[in-house]
Design a protein around this motif. Structure first.
Motif, PDB file in Angstrom:
ATOM      1  N   LEU A  85     -56.231 -26.432   1.878  1.00 19.92           N
ATOM      2  CA  LEU A  85     -57.606 -25.992   2.126  1.00 19.92           C
ATOM      3  C   LEU A  85     -58.358 -25.690   0.837  1.00 19.92           C
ATOM      4  O   LEU A  85     -59.514 -26.087   0.666  1.00 19.92           O
ATOM      5  CB  LEU A  85     -57.600 -24.746   3.028  1.00 19.92           C
ATOM      6  CG  LEU A  85     -57.189 -24.972   4.475  1.00 19.92           C
ATOM      7  CD1 LEU A  85     -57.001 -23.641   5.185  1.00 19.92           C
ATOM      8  CD2 LEU A  85     -58.223 -25.825   5.198  1.00 19.92           C
ATOM      9  N   ARG A  86     -57.704 -24.970  -0.102  1.00 25.12           N
ATOM     10  CA  ARG A  86     -58.395 -24.619  -1.347  1.00 25.12           C
ATOM     11  C   ARG A  86     -58.736 -25.876  -2.151  1.00 25.12           C
ATOM     12  O   ARG A  86     -59.810 -25.958  -2.755  1.00 25.12           O
ATOM     13  CB  ARG A  86     -57.519 -23.692  -2.192  1.00 25.12           C
ATOM     14  CG  ARG A  86     -57.142 -22.352  -1.578  1.00 25.12           C
ATOM     15  CD  ARG A  86     -58.314 -21.425  -1.327  1.00 25.12           C
ATOM     16  NE  ARG A  86     -58.950 -21.679  -0.053  1.00 25.12           N
ATOM     17  CZ  ARG A  86     -58.459 -21.266   1.114  1.00 25.12           C
ATOM     18  NH1 ARG A  86     -57.322 -20.596   1.177  1.00 25.12           N
ATOM     19  NH2 ARG A  86     -59.115 -21.497   2.232  1.00 25.12           N
ATOM     20  N   GLN A  87     -57.826 -26.844  -2.177  1.00 26.47           N
ATOM     21  CA  GLN A  87     -58.123 -28.079  -2.908  1.00 26.47           C
ATOM     22  C   GLN A  87     -59.242 -28.865  -2.237  1.00 26.47           C
ATOM     23  O   GLN A  87     -60.099 -29.446  -2.912  1.00 26.47           O
ATOM     24  CB  GLN A  87     -56.861 -28.933  -3.008  1.00 26.47           C
ATOM     25  CG  GLN A  87     -55.789 -28.320  -3.895  1.00 26.47           C
ATOM     26  CD  GLN A  87     -54.556 -29.202  -3.963  1.00 26.47           C
ATOM     27  OE1 GLN A  87     -54.544 -30.208  -4.685  1.00 26.47           O
ATOM     28  NE2 GLN A  87     -53.529 -28.847  -3.221  1.00 26.47           N
ATOM     29  N   SER A  88     -59.256 -28.880  -0.898  1.00 24.59           N
ATOM     30  CA  SER A  88     -60.332 -29.577  -0.174  1.00 24.59           C
ATOM     31  C   SER A  88     -61.677 -28.916  -0.443  1.00 24.59           C
ATOM     32  O   SER A  88     -62.694 -29.597  -0.590  1.00 24.59           O
ATOM     33  CB  SER A  88     -60.028 -29.576   1.326  1.00 24.59           C
ATOM     34  OG  SER A  88     -58.839 -30.266   1.598  1.00 24.59           O
ATOM     35  N   GLU A  89     -61.696 -27.580  -0.509  1.00 23.90           N
ATOM     36  CA  GLU A  89     -62.935 -26.859  -0.796  1.00 23.90           C
ATOM     37  C   GLU A  89     -63.441 -27.188  -2.193  1.00 23.90           C
ATOM     38  O   GLU A  89     -64.653 -27.270  -2.421  1.00 23.90           O
ATOM     39  CB  GLU A  89     -62.705 -25.362  -0.633  1.00 23.90           C
ATOM     40  CG  GLU A  89     -62.500 -24.944   0.817  1.00 23.90           C
ATOM     41  CD  GLU A  89     -61.869 -23.581   0.980  1.00 23.90           C
ATOM     42  OE1 GLU A  89     -61.583 -23.198   2.133  1.00 23.90           O
ATOM     43  OE2 GLU A  89     -61.653 -22.885  -0.045  1.00 23.90           O
ATOM     44  N   CYS A  90     -62.518 -27.373  -3.149  1.00 25.24           N
ATOM     45  CA  CYS A  90     -62.930 -27.763  -4.496  1.00 25.24           C
ATOM     46  C   CYS A  90     -63.608 -29.120  -4.499  1.00 25.24           C
ATOM     47  O   CYS A  90     -64.409 -29.430  -5.387  1.00 25.24           O
ATOM     48  CB  CYS A  90     -61.721 -27.781  -5.430  1.00 25.24           C
ATOM     49  SG  CYS A  90     -61.043 -26.150  -5.798  1.00 25.24           S
ATOM     50  N   GLN A  91     -63.271 -29.945  -3.507  1.00 24.52           N
ATOM     51  CA  GLN A  91     -63.867 -31.281  -3.396  1.00 24.52           C
ATOM     52  C   GLN A  91     -65.107 -31.277  -2.510  1.00 24.52           C
ATOM     53  O   GLN A  91     -65.643 -32.332  -2.178  1.00 24.52           O
ATOM     54  CB  GLN A  91     -62.821 -32.253  -2.848  1.00 24.52           C
ATOM     55  CG  GLN A  91     -61.615 -32.419  -3.760  1.00 24.52           C
ATOM     56  CD  GLN A  91     -60.441 -33.106  -3.087  1.00 24.52           C
ATOM     57  OE1 GLN A  91     -60.564 -33.584  -1.957  1.00 24.52           O
ATOM     58  NE2 GLN A  91     -59.307 -33.143  -3.762  1.00 24.52           N
TER      59      GLN A  91
END
Length: 355
Positions: free
Chosen positions: A208-214
């Motif tokens: 989730l955190r990596q997706s939010e960064c994108q």
């Protein structure tokens, strides 16, 4: 609008490691993480912690190759008072501590490793972040870091991290509802919550955190968490789910009632001009769409509520569950604090006014 994928492509991981973009999640103790990282770095190792985490790095502070700093607050200035010769940095703690360490590593161009105390992994991934330096807050680039995840160290935060995954699932429902009201094609449905095993909770939050960064849509729940006196993902999940359930179960647009937009903006501390007030035609289309899709949305929300009960059972092991009744101040001002969320649609129907 972009949404988080339920999974990321898997690579072949090392023992005890999960694949991720640019590195890995290493599941091991903090002690092992320091030993593994120190064995691959040169020069002195700067150990950074906060008031809640310094004891976890105390074992390594006596090493002749180590320097140790306990950050008292978010200011990064103490890190730059260290003598020359720092070849790497290892940080254990919460979001502010991780952000400070990654900023120092970026400025000094040295390797960085993190042992997050929060299983939600905030501060571990963003390519940039808000940094306080000598009392001045600025947005600055942050260095990529290896993550050493000690589930025993993270244990107090696991239930909250699972609630964060629940909020992400609710955010995807919110996005689908917003797409329907805007007469756009709704995004795909999401995967179920992860099991309650600690490593799975951490992995889910990593995705989730990596997706939010994108650029993935975080939903208004992410804003609601920060509006409470103390951030509370569990409370935000239940209050927001209850609001959505009430809206789709019995919410009827108040045809001749207009929300007090000016007063609401004033109480929320936001600008009246920032509020997007729908036109009469848009209002009528939304009302028609609500009646057409009410049953479908309720069916999905009831499934979400059942999964929330699974989170309750995990949360109850760590602390007592508090039942909140009525509309909290945070929830009441949410449409003005997160203008693009579903609560703004509910407000526009005149259904979020206090009597």
């Amino acid at each position: 609008m972009q949404f988080a994928a339920p999974s990321v492509p898997k690579k072949t991981p090392l023992a005890g490691e999960d694949a991720k973009d640019g590195g890995g999640l290493h599941f091991c103790s903090v002690e092992e993480g320091v030993a593994r990282f120190r064995g691959r770095t040169a020069g002195k190792l700067l150990l950074v912690s906060d008031a809640r985490s310094y004891a976890r790095l105390a074992f390594a502070s006596s090493s002749p190759r180590a320097l140790s700093v306990v950050l008292d607050g978010a200011d990064v200035l103490p890190l730059f008072a260290m003598p020359d010769g720092v070849g790497a940095i290892f940080a254990a703690g919460g979001e502010e501590t991780l952000t400070a360490a990654r900023f120092f590593a970026e400025v000094r161009r040295v390797p960085c490793a993190l042992a997050p105390s929060d299983a939600a992994l905030y501060g571990a991934y963003p390519p940039s972040g808000a940094v306080l330096s000598d009392g001045v807050r600025m947005q600055a680039p942050l260095r990529d870091a290896e993550l050493f995840c000690d589930v025993a160290f993270m244990r107090p935060s696991l239930s909250s991290a699972l609630a964060r995954v629940g909020l992400a699932r609710l955010a995807r429902f919110e996005a689908r509802a917003l797409a329907v009201f805007a007469e756009e094609r709704p995004p795909l449905k999401d995967a179920p919550l992860p099991s309650a095993e600690p490593e799975n909770i951490v992995r889910a939050n990593s995705i989730l955190r990596q997706s939010e960064c994108q650029g993935a849509w975080q939903g208004e729940g992410a804003s609601l968490v920060r509006l409470y006196p103390e951030p509370d993902a569990f409370r935000a999940l239940h209050e927001l789910t209850a609001l959505y359930l009430a809206f789709f179960k019995c919410g009827k647009p108040r045809k001749y009632a207009v929300a007090d937009y000016n007063g609401r903006a004033r109480r929320a501390g936001s600008a009246y001009g920032d509020i997007a007030i729908p036109s009469p035609d848009a209002y009528a289309r939304r009302a028609l769409m609500l009646e057409r899709r009410r049953a479908d949305f309720l069916l999905e929300l009831n499934a979400i509520a059942r999964q929330n009960a699974e989170i309750d059972s995990v949360y109850a092991f760590s602390q007592p569950i508090t039942v909140y009744n009525g509309i909290s101040d945070a929830l009441y001002t949410l449409p003005e604090r997160c203008p693009g969320g579903l609560s703004a649609v509910i407000r526009d129907f005149g259904l979020l006014e206090r009597s």
